[in-house]
Motif scaffolding. Structure first.
Motif, PDB file in Angstrom:
ATOM      1  N   ARG A 146       0.833  -1.202   0.000  1.00 41.90           N
ATOM      2  CA  ARG A 146       0.000   0.000   0.000  1.00 41.90           C
ATOM      3  C   ARG A 146       0.870   1.254   0.000  1.00 41.90           C
ATOM      4  O   ARG A 146       0.638   2.202  -0.774  1.00 41.90           O
ATOM      5  CB  ARG A 146      -0.887  -0.022   1.248  1.00 41.90           C
ATOM      6  CG  ARG A 146      -2.219   0.635   1.076  1.00 41.90           C
ATOM      7  CD  ARG A 146      -3.202   0.138   2.108  1.00 41.90           C
ATOM      8  NE  ARG A 146      -4.554   0.300   1.639  1.00 41.90           N
ATOM      9  CZ  ARG A 146      -5.605  -0.293   2.178  1.00 41.90           C
ATOM     10  NH1 ARG A 146      -5.430  -1.126   3.180  1.00 41.90           N
ATOM     11  NH2 ARG A 146      -6.812  -0.092   1.701  1.00 41.90           N
ATOM     12  N   ILE A 147       1.863   1.276   0.855  1.00 40.14           N
ATOM     13  CA  ILE A 147       2.736   2.438   0.976  1.00 40.14           C
ATOM     14  C   ILE A 147       3.501   2.682  -0.326  1.00 40.14           C
ATOM     15  O   ILE A 147       3.596   3.822  -0.798  1.00 40.14           O
ATOM     16  CB  ILE A 147       3.700   2.256   2.162  1.00 40.14           C
ATOM     17  CG1 ILE A 147       2.925   2.387   3.485  1.00 40.14           C
ATOM     18  CG2 ILE A 147       4.835   3.278   2.103  1.00 40.14           C
ATOM     19  CD1 ILE A 147       3.731   1.999   4.714  1.00 40.14           C
ATOM     20  N   GLU A 148       4.045   1.627  -0.930  1.00 39.41           N
ATOM     21  CA  GLU A 148       4.810   1.792  -2.171  1.00 39.41           C
ATOM     22  C   GLU A 148       3.909   2.271  -3.306  1.00 39.41           C
ATOM     23  O   GLU A 148       4.317   3.126  -4.112  1.00 39.41           O
ATOM     24  CB  GLU A 148       5.498   0.480  -2.547  1.00 39.41           C
ATOM     25  CG  GLU A 148       6.623   0.084  -1.604  1.00 39.41           C
ATOM     26  CD  GLU A 148       7.647   1.202  -1.414  1.00 39.41           C
ATOM     27  OE1 GLU A 148       8.101   1.766  -2.436  1.00 39.41           O
ATOM     28  OE2 GLU A 148       7.967   1.520  -0.254  1.00 39.41           O
ATOM     29  N   ASP A 149       2.687   1.750  -3.389  1.00 30.42           N
ATOM     30  CA  ASP A 149       1.749   2.183  -4.427  1.00 30.42           C
ATOM     31  C   ASP A 149       1.371   3.653  -4.253  1.00 30.42           C
ATOM     32  O   ASP A 149       1.258   4.403  -5.231  1.00 30.42           O
ATOM     33  CB  ASP A 149       0.486   1.315  -4.398  1.00 30.42           C
ATOM     34  CG  ASP A 149       0.736  -0.098  -4.915  1.00 30.42           C
ATOM     35  OD1 ASP A 149       1.806  -0.327  -5.521  1.00 30.42           O
ATOM     36  OD2 ASP A 149      -0.126  -0.968  -4.717  1.00 30.42           O
ATOM     37  N   LEU A 150       1.174   4.059  -2.999  1.00 29.50           N
ATOM     38  CA  LEU A 150       0.812   5.453  -2.725  1.00 29.50           C
ATOM     39  C   LEU A 150       1.970   6.393  -3.073  1.00 29.50           C
ATOM     40  O   LEU A 150       1.761   7.463  -3.654  1.00 29.50           O
ATOM     41  CB  LEU A 150       0.415   5.620  -1.260  1.00 29.50           C
ATOM     42  CG  LEU A 150      -0.945   5.033  -0.866  1.00 29.50           C
ATOM     43  CD1 LEU A 150      -1.107   5.005   0.645  1.00 29.50           C
ATOM     44  CD2 LEU A 150      -2.090   5.810  -1.511  1.00 29.50           C
ATOM     45  N   LYS A 151       3.184   5.990  -2.731  1.00 29.78           N
ATOM     46  CA  LYS A 151       4.343   6.820  -3.060  1.00 29.78           C
ATOM     47  C   LYS A 151       4.436   7.036  -4.565  1.00 29.78           C
ATOM     48  O   LYS A 151       4.718   8.149  -5.033  1.00 29.78           O
ATOM     49  CB  LYS A 151       5.624   6.152  -2.547  1.00 29.78           C
ATOM     50  CG  LYS A 151       5.839   6.256  -1.043  1.00 29.78           C
ATOM     51  CD  LYS A 151       7.151   5.581  -0.652  1.00 29.78           C
ATOM     52  CE  LYS A 151       7.436   5.713   0.837  1.00 29.78           C
ATOM     53  NZ  LYS A 151       8.698   5.023   1.222  1.00 29.78           N
ATOM     54  N   ALA A 152       4.215   5.972  -5.327  1.00 29.96           N
ATOM     55  CA  ALA A 152       4.285   6.071  -6.789  1.00 29.96           C
ATOM     56  C   ALA A 152       3.197   6.997  -7.325  1.00 29.96           C
ATOM     57  O   ALA A 152       3.439   7.803  -8.233  1.00 29.96           O
ATOM     58  CB  ALA A 152       4.159   4.684  -7.408  1.00 29.96           C
ATOM     59  N   LYS A 153       2.002   6.885  -6.772  1.00 31.07           N
ATOM     60  CA  LYS A 153       0.889   7.720  -7.236  1.00 31.07           C
ATOM     61  C   LYS A 153       1.116   9.181  -6.886  1.00 31.07           C
ATOM     62  O   LYS A 153       0.792  10.073  -7.689  1.00 31.07           O
ATOM     63  CB  LYS A 153      -0.421   7.217  -6.612  1.00 31.07           C
ATOM     64  CG  LYS A 153      -1.657   8.014  -7.041  1.00 31.07           C
ATOM     65  CD  LYS A 153      -1.888   7.948  -8.534  1.00 31.07           C
ATOM     66  CE  LYS A 153      -3.110   8.753  -8.952  1.00 31.07           C
ATOM     67  NZ  LYS A 153      -3.300   8.743 -10.418  1.00 31.07           N
ATOM     68  N   ILE A 154       1.660   9.440  -5.695  1.00 27.90           N
ATOM     69  CA  ILE A 154       1.907  10.826  -5.268  1.00 27.90           C
ATOM     70  C   ILE A 154       2.812  11.543  -6.270  1.00 27.90           C
ATOM     71  O   ILE A 154       2.612  12.730  -6.577  1.00 27.90           O
ATOM     72  CB  ILE A 154       2.525  10.849  -3.855  1.00 27.90           C
ATOM     73  CG1 ILE A 154       1.468  10.451  -2.816  1.00 27.90           C
ATOM     74  CG2 ILE A 154       3.090  12.229  -3.521  1.00 27.90           C
ATOM     75  CD1 ILE A 154       2.025  10.189  -1.431  1.00 27.90           C
ATOM     76  N   GLN A 155       3.786  10.840  -6.804  1.00 36.27           N
ATOM     77  CA  GLN A 155       4.728  11.444  -7.754  1.00 36.27           C
ATOM     78  C   GLN A 155       4.038  11.909  -9.030  1.00 36.27           C
ATOM     79  O   GLN A 155       4.519  12.822  -9.705  1.00 36.27           O
ATOM     80  CB  GLN A 155       5.827  10.430  -8.102  1.00 36.27           C
ATOM     81  CG  GLN A 155       6.701  10.020  -6.932  1.00 36.27           C
ATOM     82  CD  GLN A 155       7.409  11.200  -6.284  1.00 36.27           C
ATOM     83  OE1 GLN A 155       7.948  12.070  -6.971  1.00 36.27           O
ATOM     84  NE2 GLN A 155       7.410  11.237  -4.962  1.00 36.27           N
ATOM     85  N   SER A 156       2.909  11.291  -9.369  1.00 40.55           N
ATOM     86  CA  SER A 156       2.225  11.625 -10.622  1.00 40.55           C
ATOM     87  C   SER A 156       1.051  12.582 -10.441  1.00 40.55           C
ATOM     88  O   SER A 156       0.404  12.955 -11.418  1.00 40.55           O
ATOM     89  CB  SER A 156       1.729  10.339 -11.301  1.00 40.55           C
ATOM     90  OG  SER A 156       0.718   9.721 -10.513  1.00 40.55           O
ATOM     91  N   LEU A 157       0.764  12.958  -9.189  1.00 38.34           N
ATOM     92  CA  LEU A 157      -0.372  13.851  -8.953  1.00 38.34           C
ATOM     93  C   LEU A 157      -0.082  15.256  -9.461  1.00 38.34           C
ATOM     94  O   LEU A 157       1.021  15.793  -9.261  1.00 38.34           O
ATOM     95  CB  LEU A 157      -0.688  13.926  -7.454  1.00 38.34           C
ATOM     96  CG  LEU A 157      -1.391  12.740  -6.803  1.00 38.34           C
ATOM     97  CD1 LEU A 157      -1.490  12.945  -5.296  1.00 38.34           C
ATOM     98  CD2 LEU A 157      -2.787  12.536  -7.395  1.00 38.34           C
ATOM     99  N   PRO A 158      -1.063  15.897 -10.112  1.00 35.22           N
ATOM    100  CA  PRO A 158      -0.877  17.292 -10.532  1.00 35.22           C
ATOM    101  C   PRO A 158      -0.971  18.222  -9.329  1.00 35.22           C
ATOM    102  O   PRO A 158      -1.399  17.815  -8.246  1.00 35.22           O
ATOM    103  CB  PRO A 158      -2.052  17.523 -11.498  1.00 35.22           C
ATOM    104  CG  PRO A 158      -3.109  16.575 -11.028  1.00 35.22           C
ATOM    105  CD  PRO A 158      -2.377  15.363 -10.519  1.00 35.22           C
ATOM    106  N   ASN A 159      -0.581  19.456  -9.515  1.00 39.62           N
ATOM    107  CA  ASN A 159      -0.725  20.467  -8.460  1.00 39.62           C
ATOM    108  C   ASN A 159      -2.120  21.076  -8.572  1.00 39.62           C
ATOM    109  O   ASN A 159      -2.393  21.849  -9.470  1.00 39.62           O
ATOM    110  CB  ASN A 159       0.345  21.550  -8.615  1.00 39.62           C
ATOM    111  CG  ASN A 159       0.298  22.571  -7.486  1.00 39.62           C
ATOM    112  OD1 ASN A 159      -0.505  22.442  -6.556  1.00 39.62           O
ATOM    113  ND2 ASN A 159       1.136  23.580  -7.569  1.00 39.62           N
TER     114      ASN A 159
END
Length: 262
Positions: free
Chosen positions: A240-253
């Motif tokens: 869960r943590i690794e998936d969230l970290k990856a998604k955070i990197q792709s989130l727009p501002n």
């Protein structure tokens, strides 16, 4: 044999007609209407409010309402209901849920683990995502098809034992608070709710990086006593943590105004 063919045709037709896609583009089977699911969620929620003690602490209720409203104002209007209802339950359970029909429950025990507004928003966003992605409808539809398939098998074998499965079918349709829309979600649905919920809380002005800290807190709270991922309906904390970290990197501002819930 004719009866078997007729039932088989009905199930196949329903499955084809009800194909849909989740917010992440995953194929889903949804057999029930939005109004049906909202009614089911409302009935289950009403029963829970009768069976469980609600929190009377004004500050706790205001805090949970503040975080929830900050998120729901960024949620598009939903078919089947007009507004979200939030109830804080006075319980040591580290949990929260959202039901079809816009019903949200938060247990006070969660606030000992989700230690700030951003971490609480992670959980609430995740639970709302289950509703937006029609996960309850999907679970019930899968159960309905599975039980119809069981009926087909028994008819084909000439068995008279189908009556023993009636209770299971009724439970899968939501006739009971402990079943139906409150059945646990699978790992695919949990992971999807993580991603959709993260986008939702970030869009609402909360810090998505706090989602990682939340799940670290969850891991500590569980004392490391989580079963192997393949034996659990939830992803492991590390996954869960690794998936969230990856998604955070792709989130727009999103440049959303930061909520101030305390």
């Amino acid at each position: 044999m004719q009866k078997w063919l007729k039932l088989s045709t009905v199930v196949t037709t329903l499955a084809i007609a009800a194909c849909s896609a989740s917010p992440t583009g995953r194929n889903q089977l949804l057999l029930f209407s939005d109004n049906d699911m909202s009614s089911l969620g409302a009935q289950s929620f009403d029963q829970m409010k009768k069976d469980q003690k609600g929190s009377t602490d004004a500050k706790t209720n205001a805090y949970v309402q503040c975080v929830t409203q900050a998120i729901t104002q960024h949620v598009p209007a939903q078919a089947g209901f007009k507004q979200w209802e939030v109830v804080v339950f006075d319980s040591e359970q580290v949990n929260a849920f959202a039901l079809p029909g816009g019903k949200i429950g938060v247990y006070t025990g969660l606030l000992d683990v989700a230690v700030n507004q951003d971490q609480l928003a992670t959980v609430i966003g995740h639970e709302i995502a289950h509703v937006l992605a029609d996960h309850s409808n999907e679970r019930l539809s899968q159960s309905q098809i599975a039980n119809a398939g069981l009926q087909i098998t028994n008819l084909a074998l000439g068995s008279s034992e189908y009556s023993q499965y009636t209770g299971v079918t009724m439970a899968a349709l939501g006739l009971g608070v402990q079943y139906g829309v409150l059945m646990p979600y699978g790992r695919t649905q949990e992971s999807e709710a993580d991603i959709v919920g993260l986008e939702l809380m970030a869009k609402s002005g909360f810090d998505p990086n706090q989602s990682v800290d939340l799940w670290k807190n969850m891991a500590k709270a569980s004392g490391g006593q989580q079963p192997p991922e393949l034996l659990s309906t939830h992803p492991s904390h590390s996954t869960r943590i690794e998936d969230l970290k990856a998604k955070i990197q792709s989130l727009p501002n999103y440049n959303a105004k930061r909520p101030n819930c305390s």
